[in-house]
Motif scaffolding. Structure first.
Motif, mmCIF file in Angstrom:
data_model
loop_
_atom_site.group_PDB
_atom_site.id
_atom_site.type_symbol
_atom_site.label_atom_id
_atom_site.label_comp_id
_atom_site.label_asym_id
_atom_site.label_seq_id
_atom_site.Cartn_x
_atom_site.Cartn_y
_atom_site.Cartn_z
ATOM 1 N N PHE A 126 0.848 -1.072 -0.051
ATOM 2 C CA PHE A 126 0.004 -0.214 0.194
ATOM 3 C C PHE A 126 0.893 1.260 -0.129
ATOM 4 C CE2 PHE A 126 -2.039 -3.615 2.228
ATOM 5 C CZ PHE A 126 -3.363 -3.590 1.862
ATOM 6 N N GLY A 127 1.150 1.561 -1.093
ATOM 7 C CA GLY A 127 2.205 2.606 -1.219
ATOM 8 C C GLY A 127 2.037 3.923 -0.721
ATOM 9 N N GLY A 128 0.524 4.334 -0.663
ATOM 10 C CA GLY A 128 0.327 5.637 -0.058
ATOM 11 C C GLY A 128 0.475 6.770 -0.966
ATOM 12 N N LYS A 129 0.575 7.939 -0.347
ATOM 13 C CA LYS A 129 0.798 9.130 -1.090
ATOM 14 C C LYS A 129 2.505 9.076 -1.754
ATOM 15 C CE LYS A 129 -2.316 12.075 1.189
ATOM 16 N NZ LYS A 129 -2.232 12.913 2.422
ATOM 17 N N GLY A 130 2.725 9.981 -2.795
ATOM 18 C CA GLY A 130 4.138 9.977 -3.186
ATOM 19 C C GLY A 130 4.249 8.888 -4.485
ATOM 20 N N ARG A 131 5.312 9.199 -5.130
ATOM 21 C CA ARG A 131 5.533 8.278 -6.147
ATOM 22 C C ARG A 131 6.381 6.831 -5.882
ATOM 23 N NH1 ARG A 131 8.247 10.445 -10.152
ATOM 24 N NH2 ARG A 131 9.239 11.813 -8.839
ATOM 25 N N ASP A 132 5.636 6.049 -5.876
ATOM 26 C CA ASP A 132 6.579 4.933 -5.477
ATOM 27 C C ASP A 132 6.887 3.816 -6.627
ATOM 28 O OD1 ASP A 132 6.505 5.531 -2.948
ATOM 29 O OD2 ASP A 132 4.426 4.835 -2.470
ATOM 30 N N LYS A 133 7.767 3.052 -6.377
ATOM 31 C CA LYS A 133 8.003 2.170 -7.677
ATOM 32 C C LYS A 133 8.029 0.705 -6.786
ATOM 33 C CE LYS A 133 11.408 3.129 -10.899
ATOM 34 N NZ LYS A 133 12.705 3.265 -11.692
ATOM 35 N N CYS A 134 7.386 -0.135 -7.372
ATOM 36 C CA CYS A 134 7.110 -1.442 -6.722
ATOM 37 C C CYS A 134 7.565 -2.636 -7.502
ATOM 38 C CB CYS A 134 5.730 -1.632 -6.257
ATOM 39 S SG CYS A 134 4.984 -0.098 -5.308
ATOM 40 N N PHE A 135 8.490 -3.219 -6.973
ATOM 41 C CA PHE A 135 8.988 -4.347 -7.704
ATOM 42 C C PHE A 135 8.340 -5.712 -6.928
ATOM 43 C CE2 PHE A 135 12.611 -2.460 -9.700
ATOM 44 C CZ PHE A 135 12.744 -1.446 -9.139
ATOM 45 N N VAL A 136 7.685 -6.479 -7.882
ATOM 46 C CA VAL A 136 6.750 -7.670 -7.271
ATOM 47 C C VAL A 136 6.857 -8.862 -8.011
ATOM 48 C CG1 VAL A 136 4.956 -5.985 -6.592
ATOM 49 C CG2 VAL A 136 4.879 -6.846 -8.686
ATOM 50 N N ASP A 137 6.333 -9.951 -7.575
ATOM 51 C CA ASP A 137 6.118 -11.205 -8.366
ATOM 52 C C ASP A 137 4.780 -11.120 -9.245
ATOM 53 O OD1 ASP A 137 8.583 -12.823 -7.415
ATOM 54 O OD2 ASP A 137 7.450 -12.094 -5.372
ATOM 55 N N ALA A 138 3.889 -10.365 -8.759
ATOM 56 C CA ALA A 138 2.793 -10.326 -9.390
ATOM 57 C C ALA A 138 1.966 -9.088 -9.084
ATOM 58 C CB ALA A 138 1.705 -11.573 -8.958
#
Ligand SMILES: [Ca+2]
Ligand SMILES: [Ca+2]
Ligand SMILES: [Ca+2]
Length: 143
Positions: free
Chosen positions: A117-129
């Motif tokens: 749950f990244g919230g505000k801000g620009r997040d880069k998420c590295f995931v399996d799916a």
């Protein structure tokens, strides 16, 4: 006369103990001071999670999940540009909650149970799916 010698020896022993206690206090005070310094120091504060939840500071933190497979972590960010490394151990369900800031969040640990749950801000998420990036990821990278 002999009694006096014994007493002075006792006093010496007590003083030695006292000195040890003072030394121990100095040691803990030094740790606190170091903590204070590292909190003040901006950028790349390294946090190795040991409990749940694991709460970051408001600085730019580098947060590592707990050591070991199968440990469900709950990592809560507090602002700053953080990097969360929850991809070292798998077979777990790590939940990451971000706030403001440009965070890099890694949950590509080989399982698809984690939740971001990244919230505000620009997040880069590295995931399996993609399902692992529930909300707040401005970029989703499926590894
Ligand atoms: Ca974990
Ligand atoms: Ca993990
Ligand atoms: Ca994962």
């Amino acid at each position: 006369m002999r009694r006096i010698v014994v007493v002075s020896a006792l006093v010496a022993a007590l003083m030695a103990l006292g000195a040890g206690a003072v030394f121990a206090q100095d040691g803990s005070a030094g740790t606190t001071k170091e903590d204070g310094v590292s909190v003040i120091k901006a950028g790349n504060q390294r946090i190795q999670c040991t409990g749940v939840p694991c709460i970051a500071t408001g600085n730019d933190d580098l947060v590592f999940e707990r050591i070991g497979n199968g440990k469900q972590d709950r990592i809560i960010l507090r602002g700053g540009d953080d990097q969360v490394r929850a991809n070292a151990y798998g077979n777990d369900r790590d939940v990451i909650r971000g706030t403001s800031g440009f965070d890099l969040i890694y949950v590509d640990d080989g399982d698809t149970r984690d939740r971001i749950f990244g919230g505000k801000g620009r997040d880069k998420c590295f995931v399996d799916a993609r399902a692992e990036a529930v909300a707040g990821c401005s970029r989703i990278i499926v590894q």
